[in-house]
Design a protein around this motif. Sequence first.
Motif, PDB file in Angstrom:
ATOM      1  N   SER A 103       6.246   3.051  -8.587  1.00  0.00           N
ATOM      2  CA  SER A 103       4.820   3.230  -8.348  1.00  0.00           C
ATOM      3  C   SER A 103       4.630   4.401  -7.395  1.00  0.00           C
ATOM      4  N   GLY A 104       3.593   5.168  -7.621  1.00  0.00           N
ATOM      5  CA  GLY A 104       3.365   6.418  -6.905  1.00  0.00           C
ATOM      6  C   GLY A 104       3.449   6.270  -5.388  1.00  0.00           C
ATOM      7  N   ASP A 105       2.935   5.149  -4.864  1.00  0.00           N
ATOM      8  CA  ASP A 105       2.877   5.018  -3.411  1.00  0.00           C
ATOM      9  C   ASP A 105       4.113   4.335  -2.833  1.00  0.00           C
ATOM     10  N   GLY A 106       5.138   4.114  -3.656  1.00  0.00           N
ATOM     11  CA  GLY A 106       6.373   3.531  -3.152  1.00  0.00           C
ATOM     12  C   GLY A 106       6.274   2.060  -2.782  1.00  0.00           C
ATOM     13  N   TRP A 107       5.307   1.347  -3.341  1.00  0.00           N
ATOM     14  CA  TRP A 107       5.158  -0.097  -3.070  1.00  0.00           C
ATOM     15  C   TRP A 107       6.287  -0.830  -3.774  1.00  0.00           C
ATOM     16  N   ILE A 108       7.247  -1.334  -3.013  1.00  0.00           N
ATOM     17  CA  ILE A 108       8.360  -2.070  -3.621  1.00  0.00           C
ATOM     18  C   ILE A 108       8.284  -3.515  -3.162  1.00  0.00           C
ATOM     19  N   PRO A 109       8.256  -4.467  -4.117  1.00  0.00           N
ATOM     20  CA  PRO A 109       8.145  -5.869  -3.698  1.00  0.00           C
ATOM     21  C   PRO A 109       9.440  -6.369  -3.075  1.00  0.00           C
TER      22      PRO A 109
END
Length: 721
Positions: A103-109
Amino acid sequence: MNSVPTSSLTPRSPSAAPTIPVPPARVALVGNPNTGKTTLFNALTGLRQRVGNFAGVTVERVEGSYRAADGRSVAVLDLPGTYSLATASPDERIAHDVLMRRSGDGWIPDVVVVVVDATHLERNLFLVSQVLELGLPVVVALNQADAAERSGTRIDVPELSFALGVPVVPTVATRGEGLEPLRRAIDDAVRLPPPGRRFALPAAVAMAVAPLELQLQEHGLSRAEAQLEALRLLSIDATETGAYDGAVERARDALRAANEEPGQIEASLRYAWISQIVTRCVSSAERPSHATSDRIDGVVLHRVIGPMIFLALMALVFQALFTWATPLQDALEALVARVGDVVTATLPAGDLRSLLVDGVIAGVGSVVVFLPQIAILFTCIGVLEDSGYMARAALLMDRVMRRVGLHGRSFIPMLSGYACAVPAIMATRTIGEPKDRLATIMVVPLMSCSARLPVYTLLIGAFIPATMLFGSVSLQSLTLLAMYLLGTLAALAAAAVFKRTLLKGPVRPMILELPPYRWPSPRALLVTVAQRCRLFLRRAGTVILALSIVLWALATWPRLPVDPARSDAAQRELALEHSALGRIGRAIEPAVAPLGFDWKIGVSIAASFAAREVFVSTMGTIYGVGGDDGDTAKLTTVLRAERRADGTPVYSLPVALSLLVFYVFALMCMSTIAITVREAGGGAVGWRWAALQFGYMLALAWGAAFVTYRVAMVLSGGTNA
Ligand SMILES: Nc1nc2c(ncn2[C@@H]2O[C@H](COP(=O)(O)OP(=O)(O)OP(=O)(O)O)[C@@H](O)[C@H]2O)c(=O)[nH]1
Ligand SMILES: [Mg+2]
């Protein structure tokens, strides 16, 4: 493009040292469409995102948060539904990007919660089996546990958890059940060994894909990621395998040599594993509810009866819009008039009083009185959506849609267009084929949205007689229904044109899942309707208020010196024509005169390019300023009494019809233009599509109004052309 490996997995840093697990701070909710992700998200976070009983309600990622037991804040991401990690319509891609750390904003679960529909465990486990291989901590929320129980399905939860290798928590999102155990499982998941593939490849398959897996690992993927990606690459389009082309082809050849069909391999392996699990963990008794649902579908989807039910339901909705709303609307109108009278009586005559009474109260008030219609419309839409009927209507329309060149899937965004074009255009993200998606975006604004309702109701209420046909159907509600039908038919026709010209492409078969029938939840319905009403009032209090003030000013200055020789009425009329608004109106008049409109209608139309309801508020202001001081009559009464210089009524039936038709077709909404620009590709491309959309709809509106006016004039034997 092709020089970059088109892997769906971003390489992780090779030197990731093992660390002590920290409590999770980010949780992503994924799962098949319509499993209850958003309901669960709302229950966890206390937010009120839209839920509905059909696939593809959520088309954006939405973030919220909750407090864990130790007081730490946990961010939760609600994602659009997806059936697998391989397919990708624009909405599914949003979910894939988060899961695959792209995801573009680097949101990693930190933890992935797979929300599973317990009544369709088998189908839902396909996505679960893929997500397990991502290497992220996973928790399975076994949602709709209540529905499963009702239908006689029993699931052995510990056994299922053992088979999957991850915690499984039964939940009933609609009642907020199972939230605490779910939160605990999320906290604990980071301490468990990471999940992985739960089945072994047959020796021949393993040998065939091993070189591909190795090559993927050389590109920086972990072993587990390479295994997942290798299976995925086998089944997708040859054009998308990119840098691994050679390796993928060799693997496919080796599989064919071993008598395996490469395109089927992933599905057959996963389903074989799933069917073992289902045999072990699920026991189902007789399912009476399915039989009922099938019987209802037998009627509702019937070739002849089905469309008749659809039309009857629509007719009922429109009848409700008039008959139920009228008493409430009358009460609101009386209230607005009362407020106007009080202000008139309290303040001395002058600009301030005129601004408040003729600008603000007449403008905003004339729109606010349509609140009951808005509430009823959204209640009806809500019931149709939540009961599961909406998806049936889409299926019913599939045959028609196919003829047009689209498929039934496009009909759901189109139906949402009855509420508002903005979310409807967003809902086209569920359409995978880009040309079908664009064609749908281009025609959605032809569906009559709720902002047209005040315009329709004002004109119909004023000029269509309230005659009852067949003793029970009012001519007014039939006229309203006709407006909606006209818009819908035009949308279908326009789609057919787009699909045969600019957006030529094949019609693909539709996969549309039929949700179960459900009693709509009154609470959820109330929340949605209240939200919509608030939105409507907020528009009235902002955009419409501001425009009413501007229009009042334009209608007041420059002033015309008072001439005692003139009567009061003549003085007011001349002053209005002398004002800036009058001059603008005169400039517009030639463009709208062929449609039967005078300059006042012309100005109101021009103002309503900002938002359609402004037509009503502008009429309110114009007739407020030009009208008798200190008397706030109902706008409908004023309109009916309005005369031309020669004594003929300004609003004859042909004029009213022409105006109605104009509003059916014209695209008068800044928000729609903005959303089309964005969803049609953004930038110059987006602007081009938006300009085309605006242009063709305006041309259609003008042409159709012209024809309507001429035909109606001839039929009614009128002369004032
Ligand atoms: N009986 C029952 N119904 C539920 C439960 N959870 C959700 N639903 C219903 O399932 C339907 C779908 O709910 P949503 O939350 O919109 O589902 P979603 O997974 O977000 O759907 P998409 O956004 O389309 O992928 C709604 O009608 C909910 O009321 C549950 O635990 N039990
Ligand atoms: Mg959702």
